[in-house]
Write an enzyme that holds these catalytic residues in place. Structure first.
Site, PDB file in Angstrom:
ATOM      1  N   HIS A 198      12.587   3.781   0.248  1.00  0.00           N
ATOM      2  CA  HIS A 198      12.820   4.882   0.770  1.00  0.00           C
ATOM      3  C   HIS A 198      12.360   6.140  -0.210  1.00  0.00           C
ATOM      4  CE1 HIS A 198      13.920   3.545   4.624  1.00  0.00           C
ATOM      5  NE2 HIS A 198      15.112   3.148   4.512  1.00  0.00           N
ATOM      6  N   ASP A 466      -5.017  -5.903   4.458  1.00  0.00           N
ATOM      7  CA  ASP A 466      -5.107  -7.109   5.122  1.00  0.00           C
ATOM      8  C   ASP A 466      -6.574  -7.849   4.726  1.00  0.00           C
ATOM      9  OD1 ASP A 466      -2.436  -7.869   5.843  1.00  0.00           O
ATOM     10  OD2 ASP A 466      -2.935  -7.162   7.768  1.00  0.00           O
ATOM     11  N   CYS A 513      -9.022   2.623   7.318  1.00  0.00           N
ATOM     12  CA  CYS A 513      -7.743   3.129   7.475  1.00  0.00           C
ATOM     13  C   CYS A 513      -6.796   2.355   6.407  1.00  0.00           C
ATOM     14  CB  CYS A 513      -7.388   3.028   8.906  1.00  0.00           C
ATOM     15  SG  CYS A 513      -7.066   1.312   9.409  1.00  0.00           S
TER      16      CYS A 513
END
Length: 588
Positions: A198, A466, A513
């Site tokens: 975070h 990926d 992307c």
């Protein structure tokens, strides 16, 4: 004496300030046995501390500054949910009542057990959520000790840079946005955390320099130390001499000029020097993120990661809840296209829903994930498709299928889309005539056999994260092989170039992307490969636009040809660095 510390730079920028140490993790815990007669009161003291923190969070949620990042609101909601989680509060109360532990002891004991459970998880996203538990517990401990709000002590004319084992989102907002009578924190350094922590996410969203994973920071630094933090390189310079300090001050001034220049680019179209128009789209995770996309004048949303609507909850979002989220994003974009990726669950993102768990999968990255999971759960899949189709009434929407590996998967997904459309029509709900369907190219098999896919897909989107993982057989969640994860490996670049070329040949638009799209250094290379559509985190758009505005397409093409002819990623990096426009090298 001047020395340097190193960690992971997670939010770009340079800042100069003075150390403010927050060493909550090193506080001593008193282990005081509680008599049977006192246990009820001790349990009530713990419940009261939880209620105090709950009130603090409610106050923070109601008074989040308008300029605070949208991610902060979502994280505060997660932390409020943890306050009500029986695995935390009931377990701690149970230790008080059954074993006679005092509240602090019981709380930390429970937190340590939960942290061990998170550490054993394969999912890196869930491993990082361990820090959510620890941050909430730290807040409750402060309430037990009678401490409420956190305020940064005044130093001098230099702003504080917060050093901590970890920084909770609630603390970040107080240091950065709500410090009353105190200077706002100009940067963050933590011993814990990674790219998905975070601290990293919020620092990037707020545009605050941050370095995480700095081992020994709390032992090496003391309050008031003069330091420089370089959030891009992951370097902290402690007690710099005058020459070093002057050099960094000059960088800070250049940084201010650069931000002003980037702001001036907002209204400019992204066109290369020789007239090639490039579209820069934003990646978003929540509908509220669309505002950040509009603020940087994104051409649209190139990737709405819908799975974030499904994570960290005990039941799946129904069709209406999904529809509302998609509709809000589409409406916020005001006619700019929104590409919604169907749920990409598996690998580093696992459902918590009891009857939808994927426990027992030995290698989740190669298991039932993404489109495979959706096709295995047709009822859930059609509910999502109906929600997307309903949202498409409010603006241009495209459906993106993740991790395709065969034409059969695309055909099966299209059949489900047809059924979802028919179900809406039967209800009498309007559905647009044309909602384009695309596929993510992130498995080498899809890139190699691309000619089989172009007739059945309306567009293609390369998921570089990926694609790198599967091409190089590298588990990107495994720190022991992290050095092998190489975006510039010749095989990876060859597959990207092949996909762009095949898409252009077939008249099918192609976008990138993954993280590579948001790297200004790689922008000329992707342009030279023929890419016309980039999609990235909104904060990266100004930097990539600046890089592309300085490019000539013919020069970028020559660069791509030279890179694709190489078989050593070290040489490729040198070629990219040498090809960087002189103006951008000076700014860096």
């Amino acid at each position: 004496m001047t020395f340097a510390l190193y960690g992971n730079g997670v939010s770009r920028g340079v800042t100069i300030g003075r150390v403010l140490c927050i060493d909550d993790a090193h506080d001593d815990i008193t282990h005081s046995p509680v008599s049977s007669a006192e246990r009820g009161a001790e349990a009530e003291r713990l419940r009261s501390a939880f209620e105090t923190v709950r009130e603090d969070f409610q106050h923070l949620r109601l008074h989040v500054p308008s300029k605070a990042p949208n991610e902060l609101r979502a994280i505060l909601e997660v932390h409020m949910m943890l306050l009500d989680d029986p695995a935390l509060i009931d377990a701690a109360v149970g230790l008080i009542e059954t074993r006679g532990m005092n509240a602090e002891w019981a709380l930390v004991e429970t937190a340590d057990l939960l942290a061990e459970q998170f550490d054993r998880m394969d999912d890196p996203y869930l491993r990082e959520r361990k820090h959510d538990v620890l941050q909430v517990v730290a807040r409750v401990r402060k309430a037990l000790a009678g401490h409420r709000r956190i305020t940064a002590p005044p130093l001098d004319d230099l702003p504080p840079i917060v050093i901590a084992r970890d920084v909770a989102p609630a603390d970040m907002i107080e240091y950065r946005h709500m410090a009353e009578g105190a200077q706002k924190a100009a940067g963050f350094i933590t011993e814990a955390g990674g790219q998905t922590s975070h601290t990293a996410i919020l620092a990037r969203s707020m545009g605050v320099p941050a370095v995480v994973g700095v081992r020994g920071a709390l032992d090496r630094l003391v309050d008031g130390d003069l330091i420089v933090i370089d959030g891009e390189q992951g370097v902290i310079v402690v007690q710099p001499d005058r020459q070093v300090l002057d050099w960094y001050r000059a960088r800070v001034l250049r940084q201010s000029d650069e931000k002003a220049a980037l702001g001036a680019l907002r209204s400019r179209a992204c066109v290369t020097i020789d007239g090639r128009l490039i579209e820069l789209h934003a990646n978003i995770e929540l509908p509220e993120d669309a505002i950040a996309a509009i603020n940087v004048n994104a051409s649209g949303v190139g990737l709405f990661r819908s799975e974030f609507l499904f994570l960290d909850r005990d039941e799946l979002p129904d069709e209406d809840e999904q529809f509302d989220a998609y509709r809000r994003a589409v409406s916020a974009m005001g006619g700019r296209p929104v590409t919604i990726r169907t749920i990409d669950i598996g690998a580093d993102k696992m459902l918590r829903v009891p009857d939808k768990r994927m426990d027992g999968t030995e290698n989740p990255a190669l298991g039932l994930r993404a489109i495979r999971y959706s096709l295995a759960e047709p009822k859930m899949f059609r509910a999502q498709l109906r929600a997307i189709l309903r949202a498409a009434v409010y603006g241009p929407v495209r459906i993106l299928l993740p991790m395709i590996s065969s034409v059969r998967e695309v055909e099966a997904a299209r059949e489900q889309i047809v059924r979802a459309r028919a179900e809406l029509t039967q209800r009498g709900q309007p559905v647009p005539d044309d909602v384009p369907v695309g596929g993510m190219i992130e498995i080498p098999a899809a890139a190699v056999a691309l000619r089989a896919f172009t007739p059945v897909l309306d567009f293609l989107s390369i998921g570089t994260n990926d694609l790198i993982q599967y091409t190089l057989a590298i588990d990107r969640a495994d720190a022991t092989v992290a050095d092998y994860y190489d975006p510039l490996h010749p095989a990876v670049l060859a597959l990207i170039a092949r996909t762009i070329e095949e898409g252009e040949r077939a008249g099918v638009s192609v976008s990138v992307c993954g993280e590579m799209a948001g790297d200004p250094l790689l922008a000329p290379l992707l342009l030279g490969m023929g890419l016309r559509n980039f999609s990235m985190h909104p904060a990266q758009i100004p930097y990539v636009k600046q890089a592309l505005l300085a490019c000539r397409h013919d020069e970028a093409r020559q660069l791509a040809d030279a890179v694709l002819a190489e078989n050593d990623s070290r040489v490729i990096r040198s070629l990219l660095a040498a090809a960087r426009p002189a103006a951008l090298r000076a700014a860096a």
